[in-house]
Scaffold this motif. Sequence first.
Motif, PDB file in Angstrom:
ATOM      1  N   SER A 116     -53.644-114.041  62.632  1.00 37.39           N
ATOM      2  CA  SER A 116     -52.275-113.607  63.090  1.00 37.39           C
ATOM      3  C   SER A 116     -52.141-112.168  62.733  1.00 37.39           C
ATOM      4  O   SER A 116     -51.493-111.195  63.525  1.00 37.39           O
ATOM      5  CB  SER A 116     -51.256-114.177  62.061  1.00 37.39           C
ATOM      6  N   TYR A 117     -52.941-111.537  61.858  1.00 38.29           N
ATOM      7  CA  TYR A 117     -53.192-110.061  61.717  1.00 38.29           C
ATOM      8  C   TYR A 117     -53.879-109.222  62.771  1.00 38.29           C
ATOM      9  O   TYR A 117     -53.094-108.363  63.283  1.00 38.29           O
ATOM     10  CB  TYR A 117     -53.741-109.654  60.046  1.00 38.29           C
ATOM     11  N   LEU A 118     -54.993-109.914  63.131  1.00 39.52           N
ATOM     12  CA  LEU A 118     -55.659-109.191  63.916  1.00 39.52           C
ATOM     13  C   LEU A 118     -54.651-109.201  65.452  1.00 39.52           C
ATOM     14  O   LEU A 118     -54.816-108.432  66.215  1.00 39.52           O
ATOM     15  CB  LEU A 118     -56.916-109.777  64.376  1.00 39.52           C
ATOM     16  N   GLN A 119     -54.138-110.405  65.666  1.00 37.70           N
ATOM     17  CA  GLN A 119     -53.402-110.537  66.878  1.00 37.70           C
ATOM     18  C   GLN A 119     -52.425-109.556  67.043  1.00 37.70           C
ATOM     19  O   GLN A 119     -52.219-108.856  68.064  1.00 37.70           O
ATOM     20  CB  GLN A 119     -52.764-111.876  67.072  1.00 37.70           C
ATOM     21  N   GLY A 120     -51.729-109.565  65.784  1.00 39.78           N
ATOM     22  CA  GLY A 120     -50.498-108.647  65.776  1.00 39.78           C
ATOM     23  C   GLY A 120     -50.797-107.179  65.799  1.00 39.78           C
ATOM     24  O   GLY A 120     -50.102-106.247  66.653  1.00 39.78           O
TER      25      GLY A 120
END
Length: 317
Positions: A139-143
């Motif tokens: 989720s962090y890398l996608q965000g």
Amino acid sequence: MTSVNPRSGGFSPTRADRRPELLVTGSPVRRVLAEPLIPLYGLPGFLLPLMHPATAAATLTHDKVFADPGADVFDFVRRLRDTLEMISGVAHAGDEADHVAYAMRELHRPMKGEDTRGSTYHAWTRDIWTWNWAAITASYLQGFAKLRGWPSQQFRDDAYLGFIEVGRRFGVLGMPDSYDEFVATWPAERDRVADPRNDGVRILIGLTRAEGMPAPATLRWLPLPVWAVISAPIRHFLRVAVMIGLLPEERDMIGFGERPSDRLSERIHLAFWRMVLPREISYRIGLAWMSTRARWSRPAWRKRFSAEALTSRREIA
């Protein structure tokens, strides 16, 4: 370090090699973790791990914002802030970073029981612990990719390796060796384990609807249509956060009904921040914020998750 076991599923019981250079000042992972737009649009970092049946059960049992019927929207905001602060603390808490990692492990020591599918669990079980960190990493890398864009492939790859190093300090085992391998293996592991429409996910997604967003006690006398108007900006922002931080298949898994306006709203948000707040300025703002919190305030690891608070919890348990 090895990757997901292709035969039986699950993560390999191998700890990554220690690589402290991945967390030095200015490193890609520190830039990702300092990005102020990540907590601003941080709901997916809370939501995606909640798809795990054990995480959902533990959260519904132990977490005030889920277990307390009197919890309101501000309790959810504080809970999200504390979670994101603990994740970032391993990279940005300076001399206190080791305590942050210890606190994260210790906080989950007593969490055990039956998961949402009726199987027994303990939060420290290797696969559960690593699955949750993989979900947070995803989720962090996608965000970050959506909000900021990767300045280079090397930056992206090193950011992922930095997440492995942060996870290693939390006790995570068996993350895939590279970003490309993670992208290739994580979706299958996610789908193998996920219980995407459990009550925890349902409550969190409910925050995007007026009837699911609990009003503060002082406003609970308001009729629902009035509360719907007042809460509309917050709920709109949460919907955009889900659009930015979750992949289309993940939104389908949790039953997030995409509205015709959601895609336009996402594009407007992304365009606004890329024009108004360049990556380098944003990074410096994030560093300044965390420095201010550490010096003049009480971040999560000094209050709810301090050594004294954790000791008190153990004694009560």
